[in-house]
Write an enzyme that holds these catalytic residues in place. Structure first.
Site, mmCIF file in Angstrom:
data_model
loop_
_atom_site.group_PDB
_atom_site.id
_atom_site.type_symbol
_atom_site.label_atom_id
_atom_site.label_comp_id
_atom_site.label_asym_id
_atom_site.label_seq_id
_atom_site.Cartn_x
_atom_site.Cartn_y
_atom_site.Cartn_z
ATOM 1 N N LYS A 197 48.980 39.165 37.737
ATOM 2 C CA LYS A 197 48.768 39.121 39.186
ATOM 3 C C LYS A 197 50.019 38.617 39.921
ATOM 4 O O LYS A 197 50.223 38.941 41.091
ATOM 5 C CB LYS A 197 47.585 38.214 39.529
ATOM 6 N N ASP A 198 50.824 37.808 39.243
ATOM 7 C CA ASP A 198 52.059 37.297 39.862
ATOM 8 C C ASP A 198 52.995 38.420 40.308
ATOM 9 O O ASP A 198 53.717 38.261 41.291
ATOM 10 C CB ASP A 198 52.843 36.427 38.869
#
Ligand SMILES: *Cc1c(COP(=O)(O)O)cnc(C)c1O
Length: 495
Positions: free
Chosen positions: A113-114
């Site tokens: 998700k980063d």
């Protein structure tokens, strides 16, 4: 480049507006009105470029109301050495001559998700300027673990934004809770909700649709926004790493220019694999897109039959970020495969809302099967893949990545395809220490961050520094609310 809605082709808005709105008012997803094409020269120009440069160049094709300099600066902030633990940002690790792994978990929260949530806040902050918005955006997130932390880490101290995350009190892992309650930043807030993820999510949805709250917040200079994966600003940064992976393989001499490769992606909300599809549509030489599911195999059935049917039991698995029955981003794919037929897509979505089921037209089904292959892997298969890759290849995977590896093997057996295949690794094994330890035959000694050292002893792989640092970190947040009290928490947070 303008954007329109998957349920309304007449709509025309800019990229900045699409990022700011997140979701179209008609309920559809905001989608680029055309797909920019890349050629051999474009790829050649990126082969020796850094990840940050690749990101700016790819994103500039879609966000024509942002300058390439702006996007380059955002990429430097998002993917620099203070955030990512490897200069490559999204390194490709080859395990044999036709099997490689694209590692997307080298960012600050050790989950993929980063890759998008380090970029989205900057796109949004600039979008406020570009659209003449005078209010501050407050991002509300209900999380089952990974998204909340990655969103806070991305939005921390970003100008003109605030972020408030709700997580289910007993529904996240100990590592995930430790990650969230120790989050730094002046503009962040975290609150546990008594109940499960659905309670937290229902509470957030209710707040979004409450006109009285909206008005009260507008008077104080805020508007509510969302950071979930239907926002175009989350899909676009993900297109970059597929193109980047291809360039890395070219640079390393693993493939020839123009050679087609497959990608195998562990899938939940269909955001990650949709980005791979866009990369292919842009002209990246890609063969099959292999869609890997866990026991929640609604997508496997869909790709095989053309029938999407969410009426089935929900399974809680050891790959929780893929425990999902309605994959929202599929709507963008259906829009594209139907020849951008907004009426057809609206019809499918209406049937999904009413009956939990729809069947696509024969031409959409044929197009789906041309592009995708779907498979799933149960709990025993997930553990077995972790054990086998660790033993035979010396490569330790997390539970989500293991689902992808297992489905990739199934695909090869079923089709005999020997083309270079890149499977996508979405989380560090250290985020799921207990399951990974058990899979490799170890009994976990303790819980949460206590297990980091034990897994290190077994694997020899370095513990991500941010996870290691959690052990000495001070708890900043200790707030718990009943579901009915969530409104009050929001109003207090935005004093
Ligand atoms: C979110 C997530 C996924 C699923 O990605 P989608 O874009 O929702 O398909 C897979 N693995 C991990 C670790 C995740 O956090």
């Amino acid at each position: 480049m303008n954007y329109y809605s998957t349920r309304d082709r007449e709509l025309r808005i800019s990229g900045a507006e699409a990022v700011k709105m997140g979701l179209s008012r008609d309920g559809g997803l905001l989608t680029p009105e055309s797909i920019p094409q890349i050629d051999r020269a474009f790829l050649e120009g990126l082969v020796n470029a850094r990840y940050q440069t690749r990101a700016a160049k790819v994103m500039a094709l879609y966000l024509t109301d942002y300058t390439e300099e702006e996007l380059a600066a955002f990429a430097e902030n998002a993917y620099g050495p203070d955030k990512f633990d490897t200069e490559a940002v999204a390194p490709v690790r080859c395990l044999d001559e036709n099997t490689c792994c694209l590692e997307l978990w080298h960012g600050p929260t050790s989950a993929f998700k980063d890759m998008a949530l380090q970029m989205l806040p900057q796109l949004l902050s600039a979008a406020l300027e570009k659209t003449g918005e005078d209010k501050t955006a407050c991002i509300l997130v209900a999380t089952s673990g990974d998204t909340g932390k990655a969103a806070m880490e991305g939005f921390a101290d970003v100008p003109r934004t605030k972020i408030l995350v709700f997580y289910p009190k007993d529904g996240v892992s100990k590592v995930q809770e430790a990650q969230m309650v120790t989050q730094e930043g002046e503009n962040v807030g975290v609150c546990a909700v008594v109940g499960n993820f659905d309670d937290a999510q229902a509470g957030v949805k209710r707040i979004f649709s409450d006109a009285a709250i909206r008005e009260a917040l507008a008077e104080r200079g805020y508007f509510l926004s969302s950071a979930n994966s239907i926002n175009w600003g989350r899909i676009l940064p993900q297109v970059v790493y597929y193109i980047s992976a291809y360039c890395d393989l070219l640079r390393e001499g693993k493939i020839e220019m123009g050679q087609k490769i497959n990608f195998c992606v562990p899938t939940g909300n269909f955001g990650d694999i949709l980005a791979a599809y866009y990369a292919k549509r842009m002209g990246l030489p890609v063969g099959k897109l292999i869609c890997a599911s866990n026991r929640n195999d609604v997508l496997t059935d869909f790709l095989r039959t053309g029938i999407y049917d969410r009426n089935r039991p929900f399974h809680t698995t050891m790959s929780p970020s893929m425990d999902i029955l309605v994959s929202s981003n599929l709507e963008r794919l259906l829009f594209d495969l139907s020849g951008e037929d907004d009426k057809e897509v609206a019809g499918y979505m209406e049937a999904l809302a009413k009956e939990g089921r729809y069947e696509v037209s024969p031409s959409v089904k044929a197009a789906l099967q041309e592009e995708f292959w779907g498979g799933f892997c149960d709990e025993a298969g997930t553990s077995a893949a972790i054990a086998a890759y660790n033993k035979e290849r010396g490569y330790l995977m997390d539970t989500h990545t293991a689902v992808a590896a297992s489905v990739m093997e199934q695909y090869r057996q079923a089709t005999g395809d020997t083309a270079m295949t890149v499977f996508v690794s979405t989380a560090s094994p250290y985020k799921f220490c207990d399951h990974v330890l058990r899979a490799v035959g170890e009994e976990p000694r303790g819980d949460g961050v206590e297990l980091l050292d034990q897994l290190h002893e077994v694997s020899g792989v370095a513990v991500p520094r941010r996870l290691a640092a959690l052990r000495g970190k001070e708890r900043r947040f200790d707030l718990t609310a009943e579901k009915a009290g969530m409104d009050g928490v929001v109003l207090d947070f935005l004093r």
